[in-house]
Write an enzyme that holds these catalytic residues in place. Sequence first.
Site, PDB file in Angstrom:
ATOM      1  N   HIS A  41       0.760  -0.982   0.459  1.00  0.00           N
ATOM      2  CA  HIS A  41       0.489  -0.663  -0.120  1.00  0.00           C
ATOM      3  C   HIS A  41       1.017   0.864   0.187  1.00  0.00           C
ATOM      4  O   HIS A  41       0.242   2.108  -0.235  1.00  0.00           O
ATOM      5  CB  HIS A  41      -1.060  -0.045   0.882  1.00  0.00           C
ATOM      6  CG  HIS A  41      -1.956  -0.659   0.620  1.00  0.00           C
ATOM      7  ND1 HIS A  41      -3.229  -0.691   0.730  1.00  0.00           N
ATOM      8  CD2 HIS A  41      -2.366  -2.110   1.539  1.00  0.00           C
ATOM      9  CE1 HIS A  41      -4.174  -1.915   0.855  1.00  0.00           C
ATOM     10  NE2 HIS A  41      -3.245  -2.942   0.898  1.00  0.00           N
ATOM     11  N   ASP A  69       3.541   9.744  -1.475  1.00  0.00           N
ATOM     12  CA  ASP A  69       2.327   8.675  -0.314  1.00  0.00           C
ATOM     13  C   ASP A  69       2.193   7.832  -1.247  1.00  0.00           C
ATOM     14  O   ASP A  69       2.949   7.690  -2.793  1.00  0.00           O
ATOM     15  CB  ASP A  69       1.406   9.752  -0.549  1.00  0.00           C
ATOM     16  CG  ASP A  69       0.140   9.239   0.336  1.00  0.00           C
ATOM     17  OD1 ASP A  69       0.120   8.320   1.398  1.00  0.00           O
ATOM     18  OD2 ASP A  69      -0.348  10.504   0.622  1.00  0.00           O
TER      19      ASP A  69
END
Length: 455
Positions: free
Chosen positions: A154, A363
């Site tokens: 992720h 991110d």
Amino acid sequence: MSRLVVVSNRVAIPGENAPGGLAVALQAALGERGGVWFGWSGKSVRGTSGNVHEQQDGGIRYITVDLSRADVDDYYNGFSNRTLWPLLHFRLDLVDYDRATREGYRRVNALFADTLAPLLREDDIVWIHDYHLIPLAALLRERGVTCRMGFFLHVPVPSADLMMAIPDHARLFSTLYAYDLLGFQTSRDNDRFRSYVRLYGGGKLLDDHRVEAPDGRRIRTGAFPISIDTPRIARQAAAAAGKSALRNLHTSLERRLLAIGVDRLDYSKGLPERFQSFGRYLERHPDQKGSLTYLQIAPVSRGEVNEYQHLRNQLEQIAGHINGQHAEPDWTPLRYVNRNIPHAMLTGYYRMARIGLVTPLRDGMNLVAKEYVAAQDPDDPGVLILSLLAGAALEMKEALLVNPHDLDGVADAIATAAAMPLAERKERWNAMMARLLEYDIHAWRRAYLEALEAA
């Protein structure tokens, strides 16, 4: 259809918390196939690790394991969050090289493998999530598990040179060769992993989607950008409009525009830089001064880790300085909130905000960017300002894309967004929303599972 087994650090037990978007998607996949969700219970116990809890809900079995305090410290607080998290977010300066936590991480993964292996069937599909569980498939293979296993990361993948800077990097990252499919958030992440395989991982690149491990085993790799439950967020945001907390916020703004940021309190999110950019905006665009209020919601996470305490103090200082310099008796430019706001309420705040500020330094994806867009009023949508270093930037090209380190650039983007005409706001929003409706969280999990079954 094969049974699905999902493994993640934390398990979304029904009824414990409102499930997030990922939990909704995984529960839908498990509900379709019947299956098991396995992971840590989230409890740290006085005794030894290994106590197993099980409950059934519909066709899904939820199985969790308690960990001792020492194991939580080594596996979770230690190696996962003080070594892997900064490494994977390109922060070599913050990596903790303690060898004891590395052994603890392996020990907990081995405990999970011991507990899970007897529950697995030969035709199961096992889907393992995130950096806490990198070696799990290799440990399951050692215990004789032969079924299909996929991994989804992720968070970002750093460059190969950073990956090899961690001691024993080959011992850790070579365990990824035990999977049948490695899924990453973006093509950038996929490419960086493949560079590592070629340069330091002892493997070969076969084509754009497959690598060969040193032992000849072939692994499929690919980008599967995670998404959100788009229609649900849109409905939630519209429904929140009448709530008293939303009305109170609206009243308090006194017809000023709202800019919003919502982030976990984490050094990867670029909050000091974002605060300073907002300060620069107030200095560089005096014509707009007093017309915009910036609300930053940043719930504390990992509050016991020193870097996070330091970050919190730093933000309070910058916020105080900006407000001291620019506030008027009837206007506080920057409102900074450290509390958790219920998700249904947050989507209402997004809808009210003319500007969404999503400017992480790194991110993997960043779902706040997608939720902000999904929450907008189609007749009067806001403007997303998005970091080029978030995975979402590769899909959301109609946002105002910024380099989060370029404070003047972010400041000017805030001014541009605040003054953007309605026709341009709608055009940008429609393009992004169309993509979010087509490729939502359910399309994401279907795409991943189809690739895993074909691997």
